[in-house]
Design a protein around this motif. Structure first.
Motif, PDB file in Angstrom:
ATOM      1  N   PRO A 128     124.135  80.188 -47.416  1.00 35.36           N
ATOM      2  CA  PRO A 128     124.277  80.996 -46.198  1.00 35.36           C
ATOM      3  C   PRO A 128     124.594  82.437 -46.558  1.00 35.36           C
ATOM      4  O   PRO A 128     125.405  82.707 -47.433  1.00 35.36           O
ATOM      5  CB  PRO A 128     125.454  80.332 -45.471  1.00 35.36           C
ATOM      6  CG  PRO A 128     126.202  79.586 -46.532  1.00 35.36           C
ATOM      7  CD  PRO A 128     125.165  79.146 -47.522  1.00 35.36           C
ATOM      8  N   ARG A 129     123.901  83.356 -45.897  1.00 33.31           N
ATOM      9  CA  ARG A 129     124.109  84.769 -46.185  1.00 33.31           C
ATOM     10  C   ARG A 129     125.424  85.239 -45.570  1.00 33.31           C
ATOM     11  O   ARG A 129     125.742  84.898 -44.441  1.00 33.31           O
ATOM     12  CB  ARG A 129     122.947  85.587 -45.637  1.00 33.31           C
ATOM     13  CG  ARG A 129     123.074  87.072 -45.940  1.00 33.31           C
ATOM     14  CD  ARG A 129     121.842  87.836 -45.515  1.00 33.31           C
ATOM     15  NE  ARG A 129     120.700  87.472 -46.326  1.00 33.31           N
ATOM     16  CZ  ARG A 129     120.452  87.976 -47.541  1.00 33.31           C
ATOM     17  NH1 ARG A 129     121.290  88.853 -48.063  1.00 33.31           N
ATOM     18  NH2 ARG A 129     119.396  87.608 -48.212  1.00 33.31           N
ATOM     19  N   ARG A 130     126.166  86.024 -46.330  1.00 28.90           N
ATOM     20  CA  ARG A 130     127.410  86.587 -45.835  1.00 28.90           C
ATOM     21  C   ARG A 130     127.110  87.562 -44.698  1.00 28.90           C
ATOM     22  O   ARG A 130     126.000  88.087 -44.573  1.00 28.90           O
ATOM     23  CB  ARG A 130     128.133  87.327 -46.957  1.00 28.90           C
ATOM     24  CG  ARG A 130     127.408  88.587 -47.398  1.00 28.90           C
ATOM     25  CD  ARG A 130     127.983  89.185 -48.660  1.00 28.90           C
ATOM     26  NE  ARG A 130     127.321  90.428 -49.029  1.00 28.90           N
ATOM     27  CZ  ARG A 130     126.150  90.500 -49.635  1.00 28.90           C
ATOM     28  NH1 ARG A 130     125.501  89.382 -49.947  1.00 28.90           N
ATOM     29  NH2 ARG A 130     125.610  91.667 -49.945  1.00 28.90           N
ATOM     30  N   LEU A 131     128.117  87.785 -43.881  1.00 31.56           N
ATOM     31  CA  LEU A 131     127.976  88.812 -42.860  1.00 31.56           C
ATOM     32  C   LEU A 131     127.866  90.169 -43.536  1.00 31.56           C
ATOM     33  O   LEU A 131     128.660  90.501 -44.421  1.00 31.56           O
ATOM     34  CB  LEU A 131     129.164  88.797 -41.906  1.00 31.56           C
ATOM     35  CG  LEU A 131     129.305  87.583 -40.981  1.00 31.56           C
ATOM     36  CD1 LEU A 131     130.542  87.744 -40.097  1.00 31.56           C
ATOM     37  CD2 LEU A 131     128.069  87.397 -40.125  1.00 31.56           C
ATOM     38  N   THR A 168     129.329  89.874 -35.497  1.00 32.50           N
ATOM     39  CA  THR A 168     128.329  89.147 -34.727  1.00 32.50           C
ATOM     40  C   THR A 168     127.907  87.956 -35.579  1.00 32.50           C
ATOM     41  O   THR A 168     128.543  87.657 -36.586  1.00 32.50           O
ATOM     42  CB  THR A 168     127.113  90.033 -34.409  1.00 32.50           C
ATOM     43  OG1 THR A 168     126.325  90.224 -35.597  1.00 32.50           O
ATOM     44  CG2 THR A 168     127.555  91.394 -33.867  1.00 32.50           C
ATOM     45  N   GLU A 169     126.834  87.299 -35.198  1.00 30.56           N
ATOM     46  CA  GLU A 169     126.372  86.167 -36.006  1.00 30.56           C
ATOM     47  C   GLU A 169     125.842  86.603 -37.365  1.00 30.56           C
ATOM     48  O   GLU A 169     125.799  85.808 -38.301  1.00 30.56           O
ATOM     49  CB  GLU A 169     125.276  85.410 -35.254  1.00 30.56           C
ATOM     50  CG  GLU A 169     125.772  84.686 -34.009  1.00 30.56           C
ATOM     51  CD  GLU A 169     124.670  83.908 -33.335  1.00 30.56           C
ATOM     52  OE1 GLU A 169     123.518  83.962 -33.829  1.00 30.56           O
ATOM     53  OE2 GLU A 169     124.944  83.234 -32.329  1.00 30.56           O
ATOM     54  N   LYS A 170     125.449  87.888 -37.480  1.00 27.36           N
ATOM     55  CA  LYS A 170     124.801  88.340 -38.704  1.00 27.36           C
ATOM     56  C   LYS A 170     125.493  89.506 -39.396  1.00 27.36           C
ATOM     57  O   LYS A 170     125.325  89.695 -40.599  1.00 27.36           O
ATOM     58  CB  LYS A 170     123.352  88.735 -38.406  1.00 27.36           C
ATOM     59  CG  LYS A 170     122.496  87.595 -37.895  1.00 27.36           C
ATOM     60  CD  LYS A 170     121.068  88.064 -37.619  1.00 27.36           C
ATOM     61  CE  LYS A 170     120.200  86.914 -37.116  1.00 27.36           C
ATOM     62  NZ  LYS A 170     118.809  87.353 -36.830  1.00 27.36           N
ATOM     63  N   ILE A 171     126.228  90.310 -38.645  1.00 25.53           N
ATOM     64  CA  ILE A 171     126.797  91.524 -39.225  1.00 25.53           C
ATOM     65  C   ILE A 171     128.237  91.727 -38.777  1.00 25.53           C
ATOM     66  O   ILE A 171     128.713  91.083 -37.841  1.00 25.53           O
ATOM     67  CB  ILE A 171     125.983  92.781 -38.845  1.00 25.53           C
ATOM     68  CG1 ILE A 171     126.062  93.035 -37.331  1.00 25.53           C
ATOM     69  CG2 ILE A 171     124.537  92.655 -39.311  1.00 25.53           C
ATOM     70  CD1 ILE A 171     125.396  94.337 -36.893  1.00 25.53           C
ATOM     71  N   THR A 178     120.369  93.952 -31.735  1.00 32.19           N
ATOM     72  CA  THR A 178     119.307  93.226 -32.426  1.00 32.19           C
ATOM     73  C   THR A 178     118.645  94.101 -33.479  1.00 32.19           C
ATOM     74  O   THR A 178     118.392  93.667 -34.613  1.00 32.19           O
ATOM     75  CB  THR A 178     118.255  92.738 -31.419  1.00 32.19           C
ATOM     76  OG1 THR A 178     118.859  91.792 -30.532  1.00 32.19           O
ATOM     77  CG2 THR A 178     117.076  92.075 -32.128  1.00 32.19           C
ATOM     78  N   GLU A 199     120.979  94.429 -36.418  1.00 32.26           N
ATOM     79  CA  GLU A 199     121.015  93.212 -37.232  1.00 32.26           C
ATOM     80  C   GLU A 199     119.761  93.086 -38.092  1.00 32.26           C
ATOM     81  O   GLU A 199     119.837  92.675 -39.256  1.00 32.26           O
ATOM     82  CB  GLU A 199     121.169  91.991 -36.325  1.00 32.26           C
ATOM     83  CG  GLU A 199     122.547  91.881 -35.692  1.00 32.26           C
ATOM     84  CD  GLU A 199     122.657  90.709 -34.737  1.00 32.26           C
ATOM     85  OE1 GLU A 199     123.781  90.218 -34.541  1.00 32.26           O
ATOM     86  OE2 GLU A 199     121.620  90.276 -34.180  1.00 32.26           O
ATOM     87  N   GLU A 200     118.621  93.435 -37.529  1.00 32.87           N
ATOM     88  CA  GLU A 200     117.375  93.364 -38.297  1.00 32.87           C
ATOM     89  C   GLU A 200     117.402  94.348 -39.461  1.00 32.87           C
ATOM     90  O   GLU A 200     117.017  94.007 -40.589  1.00 32.87           O
ATOM     91  CB  GLU A 200     116.189  93.649 -37.385  1.00 32.87           C
ATOM     92  CG  GLU A 200     115.912  92.540 -36.378  1.00 32.87           C
ATOM     93  CD  GLU A 200     114.880  92.923 -35.342  1.00 32.87           C
ATOM     94  OE1 GLU A 200     114.522  94.130 -35.276  1.00 32.87           O
ATOM     95  OE2 GLU A 200     114.429  92.043 -34.587  1.00 32.87           O
ATOM     96  N   GLU A 260     119.825  93.127 -42.147  1.00 31.21           N
ATOM     97  CA  GLU A 260     119.241  92.040 -42.933  1.00 31.21           C
ATOM     98  C   GLU A 260     118.291  92.596 -43.989  1.00 31.21           C
ATOM     99  O   GLU A 260     118.314  92.159 -45.155  1.00 31.21           O
ATOM    100  CB  GLU A 260     118.515  91.068 -42.014  1.00 31.21           C
ATOM    101  CG  GLU A 260     118.019  89.818 -42.723  1.00 31.21           C
ATOM    102  CD  GLU A 260     117.455  88.796 -41.759  1.00 31.21           C
ATOM    103  OE1 GLU A 260     117.495  87.589 -42.100  1.00 31.21           O
ATOM    104  OE2 GLU A 260     116.967  89.178 -40.684  1.00 31.21           O
TER     105      GLU A 260
END
Length: 279
Positions: free
Chosen positions: A13-16, A133-136, A218, A221-222, A225
């Protein structure tokens, strides 16, 4: 580039990814500049100071100092004197030019505070805000946060060459991320963002919706990533010029890393450190 970004990280799993608006803007503007600013160690030597950056920092510091004063000492004269006390001349052509802009900045700040509502008390000054957030993890430092009618308002000071409009406030990813992070940090609603352009006295305002904030998030986050994957691939031995290509253009004239970038030198002429000052 796509081939190098296809690095298999073993399904972990990628870290935030921790990002600031400045990091995201740098990545979007030029991946090579992002690498030099945030990844290269030792970091490449930057260019010298820019007069416009010095001017902006002085105005920001003076306004923070103004609001740090007790209410009874918040006068136009005190605001102008804070500019004098905070003043630096880094990047200006000479002492004469620096004096001209110091006097302008004193007038900008004095005029600005004259127009403020009596007795206003910001809820945050140079306040660091953050939200996962879920990603950052989006974080950053906000110039000023007001509390008006039970809602937070993000205020960003500007001292650039041109006044800004509604589209600038609406399209600012930085302001949107500040709003999202501020409402989590301070536990109050936040939808309104403002750009205060001191040279013109104009204020650009935008009221975000959940949908517009979501679109900004969004995109952030993109981008996060993409930049994190490029950094991981670089660390695993990827080609830095493929992963972090230059984006040459007129902005290369004032890039801090111009001396290290042949493409940037070819793209635009070098300008003097005072060239980006408001006329």
């Amino acid at each position: 580039m796509d081939g190098q970004l296809g690095l298999d990280l073993g399904g972990m799993p990628r870290r935030l990814v921790k990002v600031t608006p400045a990091k995201l803007a740098t990545w979007s503007d030029c991946p090579r500049r992002y690498r030099m600013a945030y990844l290269d160690r030792p970091a490449p030597k930057r260019g010298g100071p820019w007069a416009s950056s010095t001017l902006g920092a002085v105005v920001h510091n003076a306004l923070k100092g103004y609001f740090d004063l007790p209410q009874e000492r918040r006068t136009e004269e005190q605001a102008a004197d804070l500019v004098r006390r905070c003043w630096k001349s880094d990047g200006f052509r000479d002492a004469e030019q620096a004096e001209v802009y110091r006097d302008r900045a004193k007038q900008w700040v004095a005029d600005y505070v004259r127009g403020l509502p009596p007795g206003m008390e910001p809820i945050g000054l140079e306040r660091w805000v953050s939200t996962p957030t879920e990603k950052i993890v989006a974080e950053g430092r906000v110039d000023r946060i007001d509390l008006r009618d039970g809602e937070l308002v993000i205020v960003d000071y500007k001292t650039g060459r041109h006044a800004l409009g509604v589209d600038d406030a609406r399209g600012s990813q930085a302001l949107a991320l500040y709003a999202i992070a501020a409402r989590r940090t301070l536990r109050r609603p936040c939808r309104r963002v403002e750009l205060h352009h001191l040279p013109s006295g104009e204020v650009a305002v935008w009221e975000h919706t959940e949908e517009s904030l979501g679109r900004h998030l969004t995109r952030a986050e993109e981008a996060a990533e993409d930049l994190a994957l490029a950094a991981d691939t670089l660390a695993a031995g990827g080609d830095q010029d493929v992963l972090f290509p230059p984006s040459p253009g007129r902005q290369c004239s004032w890039c801090d890393f111009r001396r290290h970038c042949p493409e940037g030198q070819d793209a635009a002429p070098e300008v003097e450190p005072w060239a980006t000052l408001a006329p």
